[in-house]
Write a protein that holds these residues in place. Structure first.
Motif, mmCIF file in Angstrom:
data_model
loop_
_atom_site.group_PDB
_atom_site.id
_atom_site.type_symbol
_atom_site.label_atom_id
_atom_site.label_comp_id
_atom_site.label_asym_id
_atom_site.label_seq_id
_atom_site.Cartn_x
_atom_site.Cartn_y
_atom_site.Cartn_z
ATOM 1 N N GLY A 64 0.827 -1.194 0.000
ATOM 2 C CA GLY A 64 0.000 0.000 0.000
ATOM 3 C C GLY A 64 0.863 1.246 0.000
ATOM 4 O O GLY A 64 1.957 1.254 0.566
ATOM 5 N N VAL A 66 0.336 5.103 1.107
ATOM 6 C CA VAL A 66 -0.554 6.043 1.794
ATOM 7 C C VAL A 66 0.072 7.431 1.750
ATOM 8 O O VAL A 66 1.244 7.595 2.116
ATOM 9 C CB VAL A 66 -0.783 5.611 3.257
ATOM 10 C CG1 VAL A 66 -1.761 6.545 3.948
ATOM 11 C CG2 VAL A 66 -1.314 4.183 3.308
ATOM 12 N N TYR A 67 -0.690 8.414 1.316
ATOM 13 C CA TYR A 67 -0.109 9.754 1.188
ATOM 14 C C TYR A 67 -1.141 10.846 1.419
ATOM 15 O O TYR A 67 -2.340 10.640 1.288
ATOM 16 C CB TYR A 67 0.523 9.924 -0.197
ATOM 17 C CG TYR A 67 -0.474 9.957 -1.334
ATOM 18 C CD1 TYR A 67 -1.077 11.148 -1.735
ATOM 19 C CD2 TYR A 67 -0.816 8.792 -2.011
ATOM 20 C CE1 TYR A 67 -1.989 11.184 -2.774
ATOM 21 C CE2 TYR A 67 -1.732 8.812 -3.055
ATOM 22 C CZ TYR A 67 -2.309 10.015 -3.432
ATOM 23 O OH TYR A 67 -3.225 10.041 -4.462
ATOM 24 N N ASP A 68 -0.625 12.012 1.771
ATOM 25 C CA ASP A 68 -1.394 13.250 1.837
ATOM 26 C C ASP A 68 -0.474 14.342 1.317
ATOM 27 O O ASP A 68 0.396 14.829 2.035
ATOM 28 C CB ASP A 68 -1.837 13.552 3.271
ATOM 29 C CG ASP A 68 -2.506 14.923 3.405
ATOM 30 O OD1 ASP A 68 -2.830 15.522 2.366
ATOM 31 O OD2 ASP A 68 -2.674 15.389 4.537
ATOM 32 N N HIS A 96 -3.651 4.798 -1.671
ATOM 33 C CA HIS A 96 -4.685 5.295 -0.767
ATOM 34 C C HIS A 96 -4.392 6.744 -0.358
ATOM 35 O O HIS A 96 -3.630 7.006 0.568
ATOM 36 C CB HIS A 96 -4.754 4.417 0.487
ATOM 37 C CG HIS A 96 -5.888 4.766 1.399
ATOM 38 N ND1 HIS A 96 -7.183 4.341 1.187
ATOM 39 C CD2 HIS A 96 -5.936 5.520 2.529
ATOM 40 C CE1 HIS A 96 -7.970 4.789 2.147
ATOM 41 N NE2 HIS A 96 -7.239 5.523 2.968
ATOM 42 N N CYS A 98 -5.300 10.264 1.460
ATOM 43 C CA CYS A 98 -6.085 10.593 2.657
ATOM 44 C C CYS A 98 -5.670 11.968 3.177
ATOM 45 O O CYS A 98 -4.760 12.597 2.630
ATOM 46 C CB CYS A 98 -5.911 9.530 3.734
ATOM 47 S SG CYS A 98 -4.205 9.258 4.235
ATOM 48 N N ILE A 109 -6.662 4.213 8.161
ATOM 49 C CA ILE A 109 -5.505 3.471 7.655
ATOM 50 C C ILE A 109 -5.528 2.030 8.144
ATOM 51 O O ILE A 109 -5.239 1.090 7.388
ATOM 52 C CB ILE A 109 -4.200 4.182 8.073
ATOM 53 C CG1 ILE A 109 -4.077 5.513 7.321
ATOM 54 C CG2 ILE A 109 -2.988 3.297 7.787
ATOM 55 C CD1 ILE A 109 -2.882 6.341 7.730
ATOM 56 N N LEU A 121 3.467 -1.239 3.911
ATOM 57 C CA LEU A 121 3.086 0.117 3.517
ATOM 58 C C LEU A 121 4.304 0.974 3.212
ATOM 59 O O LEU A 121 5.309 0.919 3.932
ATOM 60 C CB LEU A 121 2.302 0.794 4.639
ATOM 61 C CG LEU A 121 0.803 0.495 4.792
ATOM 62 C CD1 LEU A 121 0.302 1.097 6.098
ATOM 63 C CD2 LEU A 121 0.027 1.072 3.619
ATOM 64 N N ILE A 123 5.020 4.902 3.283
ATOM 65 C CA ILE A 123 4.359 6.074 3.855
ATOM 66 C C ILE A 123 5.209 7.315 3.584
ATOM 67 O O ILE A 123 6.404 7.339 3.875
ATOM 68 C CB ILE A 123 4.166 5.932 5.372
ATOM 69 C CG1 ILE A 123 3.735 4.514 5.737
ATOM 70 C CG2 ILE A 123 3.136 6.924 5.878
ATOM 71 C CD1 ILE A 123 3.740 4.259 7.218
#
Length: 350
Positions: A64, A66-68, A96, A98, A109, A121, A123
């Motif tokens: 996965g 995961v990021y912003d 994903h 977020c 998460i 993940l 990140i």
């Protein structure tokens, strides 16, 4: 016809189980066998069936990301780098996006990781710097790699890819000083991003080492956006004592600052030098093009994925009683362009 694991085993002259060990990167495989099986996989263009692999046992082959991050260019390069490594190593990728500051970010998460049966993940900031998020992932006993701002001496207890923002920011500021500037402003990025703090630290350290007094009016908070760069540059250029150079915390800020300065009537770089950071397309879409720090985002992402997959394999390996924490380091390199190339700092227009 599509090649199977049986075809690979036959061509390499090994058992199906051995091919499986190579695909899963287990340590019990000798180098000679690894090379032979890898060559067979390449020759047959064999692609492991990840869905079948996931169903056969408890091991997952899905990562996965995961990021912003509001910067689309950064995210695209990150995705492409991670995907390239996943495809080469027989993994799938779930992306994903977020919001790091939303109330339910931790539960979101955790739910995504369980629902997707992730093996690990990748990140990126600011999530990679958020203690609550990291604690939640630890509770899941899920492998992960953090991409974070750091320096040459940075050490963390978990696998990390460190970006040497401080050193690179120092070099950008020093370049501006060498061009004759002493009134150098700094437009920061979002608070909560460690990169903002590290780049500010590099800027301040360079001023100190060159005996330049910090003008607090020249150090302003911003966000990693074009609009923020334009807004903060207007404020700086409205001061009675104006800066002759602006170091912007990323290229998007820099492009906004350059746009605002030209609208006001400043010539770049003879009346005002502007530098960015990251070498994103924003730095090449301005006129003149921005001096920046070249950050290989695609390669950083690929190394992060490789580090994660290796960590997962070591964690699964029955031959190992433990596995060392591994880090990767990248220092963005100074890339001088026309936005700072002046014979000397000149006074801006009144």
């Amino acid at each position: 016809m599509k090649s199977t694991i049986t075809d690979v085993a036959k061509l390499a002259g090994v058992s199906i189980k051995t091919v499986s060990r190579v695909i899963n990167m287990e340590d019990s495989v000798t180098e000679e066998t690894l090379n032979r099986v890898s060559q067979a996989i390449k020759q047959l263009n064999y692609q492991p069936n990840n869905a079948a692999r996931n169903l056969k046992g408890t091991n997952s082959y899905t990562l996965g990301f995961v990021y912003d991050n509001p910067n689309a260019y950064y995210i695209i390069e990150m995705q492409e780098g991670i995907l390239a490594e996943c495809h080469e190593r027989g993994y799938e990728l779930i992306i994903h996006p977020c919001k790091a500051n939303q109330v339910n970010i931790v539960s979101e998460i955790k739910a995504m990781a369980k629902r997707s049966q992730l093996a690990g993940l990748v990140i990126s900031p600011p999530l990679s710097e958020t203690p609550e998020v990291l604690a939640a992932i630890e509770e899941l006993d899920l492998s992960y790699v953090r991409i974070i701002s750091g320096c040459k001496d940075s050490v963390e207890p978990t696998p990390c890819v460190f970006i040497h923002d401080r050193e690179a920011a120092y070099k950008i500021t020093e370049h501006l000083i060498e061009q004759g500037h002493r009134d150098i402003a700094f437009i920061g990025g979002d608070k909560g991003h460690h990169s903002t703090d590290e780049r500010l630290s590099g800027y301040l350290a360079a001023l100190k080492d060159h005996d330049i007094q910090v003008n607090t009016d020249f150090v302003v908070d911003g966000q990693y956006t074009f609009d923020s760069g334009a807004t903060e540059a207007k404020k700086l250029l409205s001061l009675e004592h104006k800066p002759t150079a602006i170091f912007c915390c990323n290229d998007e800020i820099g492009a906004g600052a350059l746009f605002a300065a030209r609208l006001i009537g400043f010539d770049i770089p003879s009346q005002l030098a502007i530098a960015g950071f990251e070498d994103s397309p924003f730095s090449r879409q301005t006129w003149p093009q921005l001096t920046t720090a070249a950050q290989p985002t695609n390669l950083i992402a690929r190394k992060a994925a490789s580090l994660l997959i290796s960590h997962i394999a070591a964690k699964r390996s029955k031959a190992k009683t433990g596995h060392a924490v591994t880090h990767q380091h990248f220092e963005p390199q100074l890339l001088v362009r026309e936005s700072t190339r002046a014979e000397s700092a000149q006074k801006p227009v009144a």
